[in-house]
Design a protein around this motif. Structure first.
Motif, PDB file in Angstrom:
ATOM      1  N   VAL A 193     -29.815 -39.792   3.230  1.00 12.66           N
ATOM      2  CA  VAL A 193     -28.977 -39.085   3.701  1.00 12.66           C
ATOM      3  C   VAL A 193     -28.262 -38.067   2.967  1.00 12.66           C
ATOM      4  O   VAL A 193     -28.183 -38.034   2.494  1.00 12.66           O
ATOM      5  CB  VAL A 193     -27.848 -40.185   3.833  1.00 12.66           C
ATOM      6  CG1 VAL A 193     -26.532 -39.547   4.332  1.00 12.66           C
ATOM      7  CG2 VAL A 193     -28.161 -41.808   4.469  1.00 12.66           C
ATOM      8  N   PRO A 198     -34.011 -44.536   4.103  1.00 12.42           N
ATOM      9  CA  PRO A 198     -33.341 -43.791   4.094  1.00 12.42           C
ATOM     10  C   PRO A 198     -33.428 -42.582   3.026  1.00 12.42           C
ATOM     11  O   PRO A 198     -33.171 -43.068   2.117  1.00 12.42           O
ATOM     12  CB  PRO A 198     -32.419 -44.716   5.201  1.00 12.42           C
ATOM     13  CG  PRO A 198     -32.084 -45.673   4.474  1.00 12.42           C
ATOM     14  CD  PRO A 198     -33.519 -46.271   3.070  1.00 12.42           C
ATOM     15  N   LEU A 230     -32.666 -45.920  -1.355  1.00  6.30           N
ATOM     16  CA  LEU A 230     -31.889 -45.037  -0.795  1.00  6.30           C
ATOM     17  C   LEU A 230     -31.878 -43.404  -0.910  1.00  6.30           C
ATOM     18  O   LEU A 230     -31.182 -43.419  -2.634  1.00  6.30           O
ATOM     19  CB  LEU A 230     -30.165 -45.141  -0.178  1.00  6.30           C
ATOM     20  CG  LEU A 230     -29.771 -44.327  -0.263  1.00  6.30           C
ATOM     21  CD1 LEU A 230     -29.931 -43.893   1.327  1.00  6.30           C
ATOM     22  CD2 LEU A 230     -28.234 -45.210   0.214  1.00  6.30           C
ATOM     23  N   VAL A 248     -23.421 -47.295  -0.729  1.00 12.04           N
ATOM     24  CA  VAL A 248     -24.179 -48.749   0.087  1.00 12.04           C
ATOM     25  C   VAL A 248     -24.287 -49.135  -0.989  1.00 12.04           C
ATOM     26  O   VAL A 248     -24.707 -50.674  -1.073  1.00 12.04           O
ATOM     27  CB  VAL A 248     -24.890 -47.910   0.138  1.00 12.04           C
ATOM     28  CG1 VAL A 248     -25.754 -49.115   0.446  1.00 12.04           C
ATOM     29  CG2 VAL A 248     -24.795 -47.068   1.797  1.00 12.04           C
ATOM     30  N   TRP A 274     -22.690 -45.232   9.196  1.00 12.85           N
ATOM     31  CA  TRP A 274     -23.712 -44.747   8.122  1.00 12.85           C
ATOM     32  C   TRP A 274     -24.007 -45.594   7.411  1.00 12.85           C
ATOM     33  O   TRP A 274     -25.274 -45.576   6.963  1.00 12.85           O
ATOM     34  CB  TRP A 274     -24.168 -43.409   7.753  1.00 12.85           C
ATOM     35  CG  TRP A 274     -24.147 -42.734   9.105  1.00 12.85           C
ATOM     36  CD1 TRP A 274     -22.847 -41.341  10.084  1.00 12.85           C
ATOM     37  CD2 TRP A 274     -25.352 -42.888   9.755  1.00 12.85           C
ATOM     38  NE1 TRP A 274     -23.641 -40.630  11.094  1.00 12.85           N
ATOM     39  CE2 TRP A 274     -24.828 -41.676  11.577  1.00 12.85           C
ATOM     40  CE3 TRP A 274     -26.650 -42.975  10.090  1.00 12.85           C
ATOM     41  CZ2 TRP A 274     -25.658 -41.194  11.782  1.00 12.85           C
ATOM     42  CZ3 TRP A 274     -27.338 -42.977  11.016  1.00 12.85           C
ATOM     43  CH2 TRP A 274     -27.130 -42.351  11.743  1.00 12.85           C
ATOM     44  N   TRP A 314     -29.961 -51.221   7.516  1.00 11.92           N
ATOM     45  CA  TRP A 314     -31.895 -50.926   7.561  1.00 11.92           C
ATOM     46  C   TRP A 314     -32.734 -50.617   6.090  1.00 11.92           C
ATOM     47  O   TRP A 314     -33.336 -51.001   5.921  1.00 11.92           O
ATOM     48  CB  TRP A 314     -32.548 -48.714   7.155  1.00 11.92           C
ATOM     49  CG  TRP A 314     -31.722 -48.221   8.921  1.00 11.92           C
ATOM     50  CD1 TRP A 314     -31.907 -48.852   9.934  1.00 11.92           C
ATOM     51  CD2 TRP A 314     -31.281 -46.771   9.213  1.00 11.92           C
ATOM     52  NE1 TRP A 314     -32.116 -47.742  10.756  1.00 11.92           N
ATOM     53  CE2 TRP A 314     -30.976 -46.984  10.586  1.00 11.92           C
ATOM     54  CE3 TRP A 314     -30.702 -45.675   7.814  1.00 11.92           C
ATOM     55  CZ2 TRP A 314     -31.025 -45.040  11.159  1.00 11.92           C
ATOM     56  CZ3 TRP A 314     -30.583 -45.017   8.594  1.00 11.92           C
ATOM     57  CH2 TRP A 314     -31.104 -44.605  10.330  1.00 11.92           C
ATOM     58  N   THR A 328     -26.688 -48.007   7.073  1.00  9.81           N
ATOM     59  CA  THR A 328     -28.008 -47.730   5.775  1.00  9.81           C
ATOM     60  C   THR A 328     -27.924 -49.095   4.896  1.00  9.81           C
ATOM     61  O   THR A 328     -28.913 -49.118   5.041  1.00  9.81           O
ATOM     62  CB  THR A 328     -27.267 -46.702   5.001  1.00  9.81           C
ATOM     63  OG1 THR A 328     -27.138 -45.327   5.436  1.00  9.81           O
ATOM     64  CG2 THR A 328     -28.806 -46.533   3.670  1.00  9.81           C
TER      65      THR A 328
END
Length: 283
Positions: free
Chosen positions: A240, A238, A3, A261, A224, A231, A228
């Motif tokens: 962001v 991803p 991420l 996250v 989100w 994903w 996330t």
């Protein structure tokens, strides 16, 4: 599994001496920002194509894994509307070549007047782009968010080029009236479109606009965090970007999003430690 998080810029007056050392020479500003975040929006390339020397300095300040999402020049997207663009596009691609793998995606932000009737133009444009880069498209015409046929047409055009659809989530921002000068200014400029959270590729890109109030920004991005996490578990990678109207705390907020996250996906690597603002002391 990765991420990446970032902001709309890598230098901001409000960060000087507080988040980033000050003063900093131009050739050091991105390096210090890159110790906070591992991605950045290339908004400046919309207004002018940089020189190769300038881009080479960006590369020198960042690791190969740093992610630039560079906006195509407005002459390509807004003035010529993806038609007869060979010359400015060639100049742009030549200029950014020194970034190498740092160019995560080329960002095609289209004006609000670019409608479903223009999708064939977009499809042709995407079809002629070099496959040495990946592409991400941001649309703002309301029909792309409310009309099933328009959504299907755009997704087909993007799918044919393995291009991503970039959502700009302003729903939390527009949920209640503005309360600061920065919010009032953004209120008149930012797009109001419905939320979209569907990834088309393995490298989705999200732009999220919160509020100047940190608690409301964090509350608004919880959806989100969930998306996330999903994903990442699906094997996607991803990126962001966290915005607020004044962007005063944007790097801190981007790192906080990454931390939230990572708390749910323990295998996610931590971000680097920020370069200290002042000299380290023994006491």
């Amino acid at each position: 599994m990765r991420l990446s998080v970032g902001c709309a810029m890598w230098t901001h007056r409000a960060w000087q001496g507080r988040l980033l050392a000050h003063p900093l020479a131009p050739q050091d500003r991105l390096r210090h920002y890159a110790s906070w975040c591992d991605a950045v929006e290339g908004n400046t390339t919309f207004y002018a194509t940089p020189t190769r020397e300038t881009v080479a300095s960006w590369a020198a300040q960042t690791d190969p894994g740093f992610r630039f999402v560079l906006k195509l020049p407005k002459v390509v997207t807004h003035e010529r509307r993806l038609t007869d663009t060979d010359e400015p596009l060639r100049a742009f691609l030549d200029a950014i070549e020194p970034l190498g793998p740092r160019t995560h995606a080329l960002w095609i932000q289209l004006p609000g007047s670019f409608s479903p009737a223009d999708v064939p133009t977009l499809s042709r444009f995407l079809g002629h782009l070099p496959r040495s880069h990946r592409y991400a498209v941001e649309v703002r015409h309301p029909a792309f968010f409310t009309d099933a046929r328009a959504i299907r047409l755009l997704e087909q055009a993007l799918g044919g080029a393995d291009a991503e659809w970039v959502p700009f989530d302003t729903t939390a921002f527009f949920a209640t009236p503005p309360t600061s000068d920065a919010e009032r200014d953004a209120w008149t400029k930012k797009p109001r479109v419905p939320l979209r959270s569907v990834a088309l590729t393995d490298r989705p890109i999200v732009r999220y606009l919160g509020r100047d109030d940190t608690d409301r920004t964090v509350e608004g991005w919880q959806r989100w965090v969930d998306v996330t996490v999903d994903w990442l578990r699906e094997g996607r990678s991803p990126t962001v970007f966290v915005h607020t109207p004044d962007n005063t705390d944007a790097p801190v907020l981007a790192r906080r999003f990454h931390d939230e996250v990572r708390a749910r996906v323990p295998g996610l690597d931590a971000l680097p430690e920020p370069i200290p603002v002042g000299p380290l002391t023994l006491f």
